[in-house]
Design a protein around this motif. Sequence first.
Motif, PDB file in Angstrom:
ATOM      1  N   GLY A 180       0.680  -0.781   0.180  1.00  4.29           N
ATOM      2  CA  GLY A 180       0.154  -0.181   0.173  1.00  4.29           C
ATOM      3  C   GLY A 180       0.441   0.836   0.349  1.00  4.29           C
ATOM      4  O   GLY A 180       1.882   1.524   0.799  1.00  4.29           O
ATOM      5  N   ALA A 181      -0.110   2.269  -0.562  1.00  2.00           N
ATOM      6  CA  ALA A 181       0.619   3.873   0.023  1.00  2.00           C
ATOM      7  C   ALA A 181       1.934   3.643  -1.254  1.00  2.00           C
ATOM      8  O   ALA A 181       3.199   3.784  -0.843  1.00  2.00           O
ATOM      9  CB  ALA A 181       1.118   3.715   0.989  1.00  2.00           C
ATOM     10  N   ASN A 182       2.752   3.030  -2.712  1.00  2.00           N
ATOM     11  CA  ASN A 182       3.358   3.737  -3.549  1.00  2.00           C
ATOM     12  C   ASN A 182       2.898   4.171  -4.717  1.00  2.00           C
ATOM     13  O   ASN A 182       2.279   4.829  -4.472  1.00  2.00           O
ATOM     14  CB  ASN A 182       3.830   1.341  -3.329  1.00  2.00           C
ATOM     15  CG  ASN A 182       5.133   1.639  -2.680  1.00  2.00           C
ATOM     16  OD1 ASN A 182       6.162   1.679  -2.773  1.00  2.00           O
ATOM     17  ND2 ASN A 182       4.067   0.155  -0.940  1.00  2.00           N
ATOM     18  N   GLU A 183       3.194   3.413  -5.610  1.00  2.00           N
ATOM     19  CA  GLU A 183       3.226   4.189  -7.000  1.00  2.00           C
ATOM     20  C   GLU A 183       2.981   3.708  -7.540  1.00  2.00           C
ATOM     21  O   GLU A 183       3.373   3.351  -9.383  1.00  2.00           O
ATOM     22  CB  GLU A 183       3.756   5.207  -7.102  1.00  2.00           C
ATOM     23  CG  GLU A 183       4.414   6.256  -6.014  1.00  2.00           C
ATOM     24  CD  GLU A 183       5.725   7.127  -6.776  1.00  2.00           C
ATOM     25  OE1 GLU A 183       6.777   7.176  -7.992  1.00  2.00           O
ATOM     26  OE2 GLU A 183       5.581   8.472  -5.980  1.00  2.00           O
ATOM     27  N   ILE A 184       2.517   1.949  -7.686  1.00  7.35           N
ATOM     28  CA  ILE A 184       2.450   0.917  -8.440  1.00  7.35           C
ATOM     29  C   ILE A 184       1.561   1.126  -9.477  1.00  7.35           C
ATOM     30  O   ILE A 184       0.203   1.617  -8.914  1.00  7.35           O
ATOM     31  CB  ILE A 184       1.672  -0.384  -7.770  1.00  7.35           C
ATOM     32  CG1 ILE A 184       3.135  -0.472  -6.553  1.00  7.35           C
ATOM     33  CG2 ILE A 184       2.198  -1.467  -9.058  1.00  7.35           C
ATOM     34  CD1 ILE A 184       3.379  -1.324  -5.718  1.00  7.35           C
ATOM     35  N   LEU A 202      -3.471  -3.327  -1.351  1.00  7.32           N
ATOM     36  CA  LEU A 202      -2.998  -2.242  -2.770  1.00  7.32           C
ATOM     37  C   LEU A 202      -3.272  -1.093  -2.454  1.00  7.32           C
ATOM     38  O   LEU A 202      -3.507  -0.125  -3.571  1.00  7.32           O
ATOM     39  CB  LEU A 202      -2.847  -3.213  -4.285  1.00  7.32           C
ATOM     40  CG  LEU A 202      -1.964  -5.027  -4.170  1.00  7.32           C
ATOM     41  CD1 LEU A 202      -2.319  -5.069  -5.257  1.00  7.32           C
ATOM     42  CD2 LEU A 202      -0.902  -4.621  -3.894  1.00  7.32           C
ATOM     43  N   ASP A 203      -3.454  -1.202  -1.406  1.00  8.17           N
ATOM     44  CA  ASP A 203      -4.015   0.581  -1.267  1.00  8.17           C
ATOM     45  C   ASP A 203      -3.044   1.519  -1.927  1.00  8.17           C
ATOM     46  O   ASP A 203      -2.382   1.847  -1.368  1.00  8.17           O
ATOM     47  CB  ASP A 203      -4.498   0.930   0.214  1.00  8.17           C
ATOM     48  CG  ASP A 203      -3.699   0.790   1.073  1.00  8.17           C
ATOM     49  OD1 ASP A 203      -3.579   2.092   1.723  1.00  8.17           O
ATOM     50  OD2 ASP A 203      -3.383  -0.434   1.492  1.00  8.17           O
ATOM     51  N   THR A 204      -4.279   3.280  -2.362  1.00  7.79           N
ATOM     52  CA  THR A 204      -3.239   4.086  -1.857  1.00  7.79           C
ATOM     53  C   THR A 204      -2.219   4.046  -3.219  1.00  7.79           C
ATOM     54  O   THR A 204      -1.099   4.185  -2.808  1.00  7.79           O
ATOM     55  CB  THR A 204      -2.209   4.877  -1.255  1.00  7.79           C
ATOM     56  OG1 THR A 204      -3.691   4.904  -0.126  1.00  7.79           O
ATOM     57  CG2 THR A 204      -2.689   6.164  -1.526  1.00  7.79           C
ATOM     58  N   ASN A 205      -2.191   3.576  -4.555  1.00 10.19           N
ATOM     59  CA  ASN A 205      -1.485   3.126  -5.738  1.00 10.19           C
ATOM     60  C   ASN A 205      -2.169   3.950  -6.714  1.00 10.19           C
ATOM     61  O   ASN A 205      -3.380   4.192  -6.575  1.00 10.19           O
ATOM     62  CB  ASN A 205      -0.855   1.644  -5.766  1.00 10.19           C
ATOM     63  CG  ASN A 205      -0.128   1.207  -4.634  1.00 10.19           C
ATOM     64  OD1 ASN A 205       1.030   1.757  -4.751  1.00 10.19           O
ATOM     65  ND2 ASN A 205      -0.308   0.854  -3.571  1.00 10.19           N
TER      66      ASN A 205
END
Length: 426
Positions: A180-184, A202-205
């Motif tokens: 979570g919280a990456n730029e994927i 995988l939230d906040t991508n």
Amino acid sequence: MWRRIFLCNRQIESVDKSHCSLSAVPDQIYRLHRCLEELNLDANQIQELPPQFFRLLKLRNLSLEDNEIKRLPMEISSLTKLVELNLRQNEIYDIPEAIRFCRSLNTLNLSSNPVERLPDSITQLRNLTYLMLNDISIVELPDDIGSLVNLTVLEARENYIKVLPKSICELTVLERLDLGANEIQELPDSLGSLLHLKELLLDTNQIKKLPTSIGRLSNLESIDLSENCVESLPDEIGNVRNLTDLLLSSNLLQFLPSSIGKLRNLSMLKLDINRIEEISATIGGLMSLTELVLTENCLKQLPGTIGKLGKMNNLNADKNFLTSIPSEIGNCTNLTVLSLRDNHLDHLPSQIGKLKKLTVLDVCGNRLESLPITVAQLNVKAIWLSENQSKPSVKLLPETLSDGKTEVLTCFLLPQQPLPDEISGL
């Protein structure tokens, strides 16, 4: 605290000096180099680990969380018996390649350090089962991350990762994956190879879609894709039969596949802040659902099959365009919270009176002229009719409509007044 345990005539020592305002490792620690196996120095102000520290060759568990350590010396290679190493929340900017000699490591926590790059040798720690890399500063995972074949938990939340290495799908015993919280932007097609996966966070991508191979993850229990750019779900989502939590808040979804109704174990479904215009009637198949959040979508109606959700206790459909609620809502007898504020409702079905467990009914911001007489049968703690309402409940009075037959409930807050922006739009 100093603990001594005697087991089979062999002395094992464990020292806990956490929260002791230490600025350095106490000298008496070094006197235990022949027997010390567990050392907890969490929450101090220790800035460095001197050479003599690495003579504690018996150490198995070492926790240095929440200190001010800036450097992990290459002498870490001496601690070959380490099983657990916790360095979370320090100021370490570099992990030496010598970490590879700590071959017994089972758990490694590097979270909340300014580490910009992982050592290549980290993938030689083949006994690792828990690897925590949250909130460091990495832009990528090692290409050969798949070499960590015993990994069951991989966390790399709050970083700058854009692309996932293909080998991540070789972690076939992985149970928890938190990115979570990456730029994927894209997930590998072979994600479905992670057959033991239970949690996928995988939230906040910037993810736009799930691969169809997601349907192979028969052990998956939780998916969090909140705050992404997902436009649609693959039909194969219906094959993830053990799924209990599906979080899809703040995406670009316009519809759900009909296969969603196959998720018989699903307990929580969050779809708020999307663009959904219609809910498939197959939603009635979600017999285990307890919470359904549909806030801020484009819904004009709910399917009658919603009445089959007998275990549901929380339904939130605020800020849509609903003009009516199906009478089948009365079959959702476990509902405790029903929130329908900011819609276009001009009436509620009389069957709402069957919701004997209802404690909160929120219908602010609608166009209701009255409430059905059956609401009087409910023991609700709060009925919200207006944003300007000062108390959670108001006195409702019976009234007979002009037809001389229909009884309703009314009060000084009814009929509801249209919002200023609705008036301007007329």
